[in-house]
Scaffold this active site. Structure first.
Site, mmCIF file in Angstrom:
data_model
loop_
_atom_site.group_PDB
_atom_site.id
_atom_site.type_symbol
_atom_site.label_atom_id
_atom_site.label_comp_id
_atom_site.label_asym_id
_atom_site.label_seq_id
_atom_site.Cartn_x
_atom_site.Cartn_y
_atom_site.Cartn_z
ATOM 1 N N HIS A 296 0.819 -1.210 0.130
ATOM 2 C CA HIS A 296 0.108 0.127 -0.026
ATOM 3 C C HIS A 296 0.885 1.344 -0.034
ATOM 4 C CE1 HIS A 296 -3.456 -2.316 1.959
ATOM 5 N NE2 HIS A 296 -3.467 -2.400 0.638
ATOM 6 N N HIS A 445 3.269 0.095 5.027
ATOM 7 C CA HIS A 445 3.999 -0.737 5.786
ATOM 8 C C HIS A 445 3.172 -1.887 5.514
ATOM 9 C CE1 HIS A 445 5.934 2.605 7.464
ATOM 10 N NE2 HIS A 445 4.958 2.887 7.879
ATOM 11 N N HIS A 446 2.592 -2.153 4.279
ATOM 12 C CA HIS A 446 1.479 -3.302 4.273
ATOM 13 C C HIS A 446 2.161 -4.279 3.069
ATOM 14 C CE1 HIS A 446 -1.616 -0.763 6.067
ATOM 15 N NE2 HIS A 446 -0.907 -1.238 7.021
ATOM 16 N N GLN A 447 3.448 -4.608 2.994
ATOM 17 C CA GLN A 447 4.246 -5.259 1.890
ATOM 18 C C GLN A 447 3.517 -6.933 2.219
ATOM 19 O OE1 GLN A 447 6.283 -3.952 4.290
ATOM 20 N NE2 GLN A 447 6.608 -1.984 3.294
#
Ligand SMILES: Cc1cc2nc3c(=O)[nH]c(=O)nc-3n(C[C@H](O)[C@H](O)[C@H](O)COP(=O)(O)OP(=O)(O)OC[C@H]3O[C@@H](n4cnc5c(N)ncnc54)[C@H](O)[C@@H]3O)c2cc1C
Length: 508
Positions: A296, A445-447
């Site tokens: 994201h 931080h939504h890898q």
């Protein structure tokens, strides 16, 4: 046959993060012995437990603090990627927002070759984890290990954000995990009694006395040990020495989107040509390992405040909006987040007092790769999310920036707004905003996606999370997600842990 040393347990779980903590707990509850091997340290830093401590943990020893390779569609900037290196993993330094995503996210996984992962199948798993402050309902669970609470005393600027979005006609949403998620409201959060409830604190800390549990911290797993096509243990570095640990039933990699893919590659499980190039002996040619890396994307619209902001009482991330670039979409693709602090936009001024309306996109189309930089396990991998490589991502982010500007300009913020610092008054046209996005784009931080689940030739694990071509080895964390859900990824990673434990126990 290698000589076996160290402890032997039924299961080895590599990584004590959002998913790994759940798996450890559920396997223990079922009567198995479990060895959790975690690279990070104990979670005894008070900043972990204070819901307002997370910005102070960034770039700390509890953060892997990774950098991407230069991003060619973002002015060749390298992006900073924090990840938790501590018991609880990223759930020990995240923003505590509890959002599951849209039902169509999970139905899409099922249609793409992952039966059993559709929304109706995973909703009970989300509920099983939960101890929601509102109690049992169609949407929430009661009595599970993970406390979820509401923001009861919102910061006045977080309330101004909600008021501003309502004034623009957005629907008020009481619960982003309820019937509908598109609209504006206050978050639910993994906080209880003013304390962060990480996955470790929620699932494992209460059962630390169980003699069937061994936890080894400061233990960086280098590779999976194989015997005749079967995973039997792991090799890890701790206290300056190399150790081995073995499991009689299964090895479960829960090292997260970076750690799990890196461990597979270092074990010779990955694209054969790449492995040969970096000098790793090929065990299984699995071309999808490290593919499909995505995230994201977020920008920071920063405002200077006309006066100091009072302190907040929760997680600094109290309200947000889910919106859509096209009403015909089944769910939202934009997620403006409000922070009552200055979350700086790279290369823009940082005001002393301020707040941030952060435009985010939740249905990114850009895809990139994770590759080994070297066969040396101590070297960070090459992370190339290839951000903004798809035109839609750029245009959707610009739409989100415009939306956030509209919100920031509403009367609800008159009492707080002094000036817009980023993108700033000189950014007027859509082209100016495209330039702003390239200059300031970052992540929230939504890898996900580097060990993608599926049944096609690029899938890394099958829908039971078993690594293709290897016996006794599963991956269970955010890396298996075929596509990122339309919301923050902690709750979905915890759900992956719940599902994984069911699958493991069904096979035991
Ligand atoms: C700063 C930040 C803010 C965020 N905010 C939110 C939020 O508000 N809400 C939300 O829903 N999500 C948020 N997220 C995202 C969410 O926390 C993650 O998506 C989720 O925690 C991922 O879970 P995981 O189990 O895949 O990995 P992690 O929780 O990262 O766990 C992986 C664990 O494996 C360990 N590990 C890795 N490699 C090795 C190895 N080789 N050997 C041994 N151990 C290893 C790591 O140290 C770590 O403990 C945030 C993330 C960050 C970083």
């Amino acid at each position: 046959m290698s000589q076996r040393t160290g402890f032997e347990h039924d299961y080895l779980v590599v990584g004590a993060g959002s998913a790994g903590s759940v798996i450890a707990r559920r396997l223990l509850d079922a009567g198995h012995s479990v060895h959790v091997v975690e690279a990070g340290s104990a979670d005894d830093d008070e900043r972990v437990h204070n819901p307002q401590g997370w910005p102070l943990l960034l770039q700390s020893p509890l953060d892997w603090a990774l950098m991407t390779v230069p991003q060619r569609h973002a002015n060749n900037r390298s992006l900073y990627w924090p990840r938790g290196k501590v018991l609880g993993g990223s759930s020990s330094l995240n923003g505590m927002i509890y959002v599951r995503g849209h039902r169509s996210d999970y139905d899409a996984w099922a249609y793409a070759g992952c039966p059993g992962w559709d929304w109706d199948s995973v909703l009970p798993l989300f509920k099983r984890s939960e101890d929601h402050v509102d109690g049992e309902s169609a949407w929430h669970g009661k009595g599970g290990p993970l406390p979820v609470s509401r923001i009861t005393e919102p910061h006045p600027t977080a309330a101004a954000f909600v008021e501003a979005a309502l004034a623009l006609g957005h629907e008020h949403i009481e619960d982003f995990n309820g019937e509908r998620m598109t609209g504006v409201g206050f978050n639910h959060a993994t906080i209880r009694d003013g304390r962060r409830m990480s996955a470790w604190q929620s699932f494992v800390a209460p059962v630390l006395g169980n003699p069937a549990l061994t936890v080894t911290t400061g233990a960086h797993v280098h590779r999976v040990l194989m015997e005749g096509g079967r995973a039997v243990g792991v090799e890890y570095a701790a206290d300056g020495a190399v150790h081995r640990a073995y499991a009689s039933a299964e090895v479960v990699l829960s090292g997260g989107v970076i750690g799990s893919a890196q461990t597979l590659l270092l074990s010779g499980i990955g694209p054969a040509q790449h492995l040969r190039e970096v000098g790793v002996e090929v065990t299984v040619d699995l071309p999808g390992v490290g593919e499909n890396l995505h995230d994201h994307l977020l920008v920071s619209n920063v405002y200077e405040a006309s006066r100091p902001l009072p302190p907040g009482k929760a997680n600094l991330l109290e309200s947000q909006l889910f919106a859509s670039t096209d009403a015909r979409r089944p769910g939202p693709d934009l997620q403006p987040l409000f922070l009552h602090l200055v979350y700086p936009a790279e290369s823009y001024p940082v005001p002393e007092h301020g707040y941030t309306i952060a435009p985010g996109i939740v249905r990114p189309l850009s895809r990139g790769t994770l590759r080994l930089a070297s066969a040396d396990p101590r070297k960070a991998p090459l992370l190339d999310p290839n951000v903004l490589s798809e035109r839609y991502d750029l245009e959707a982010l610009v739409d989100a920036v415009e939306l956030c500007r509209e919100i920031g300009g509403q009367a609800a913020f008159d009492a707080w707004r002094k000036a817009e610092v980023a993108p700033g008054p000189e950014a007027r046209t859509r082209d100016d905003l495209r330039a702003y996005v390239r200059r300031a784009v970052g992540t929230y931080h939504h890898q996900v996606g580097t060990c993608r689940m599926g049944q096609d030739s690029l899938a890394v694990v099958d829908p039971e999370l078993r690594v293709h071509g290897v016996e006794g080895l599963r991956v269970a964390d955010a890396s298996i997600m075929p596509s990122v859900p339309s919301g923050n990824t902690n709750a979905p990673s915890i759900m992956v842990g719940e599902k994984a434990s069911d699958l493991i126990l069904a096979a035991s």
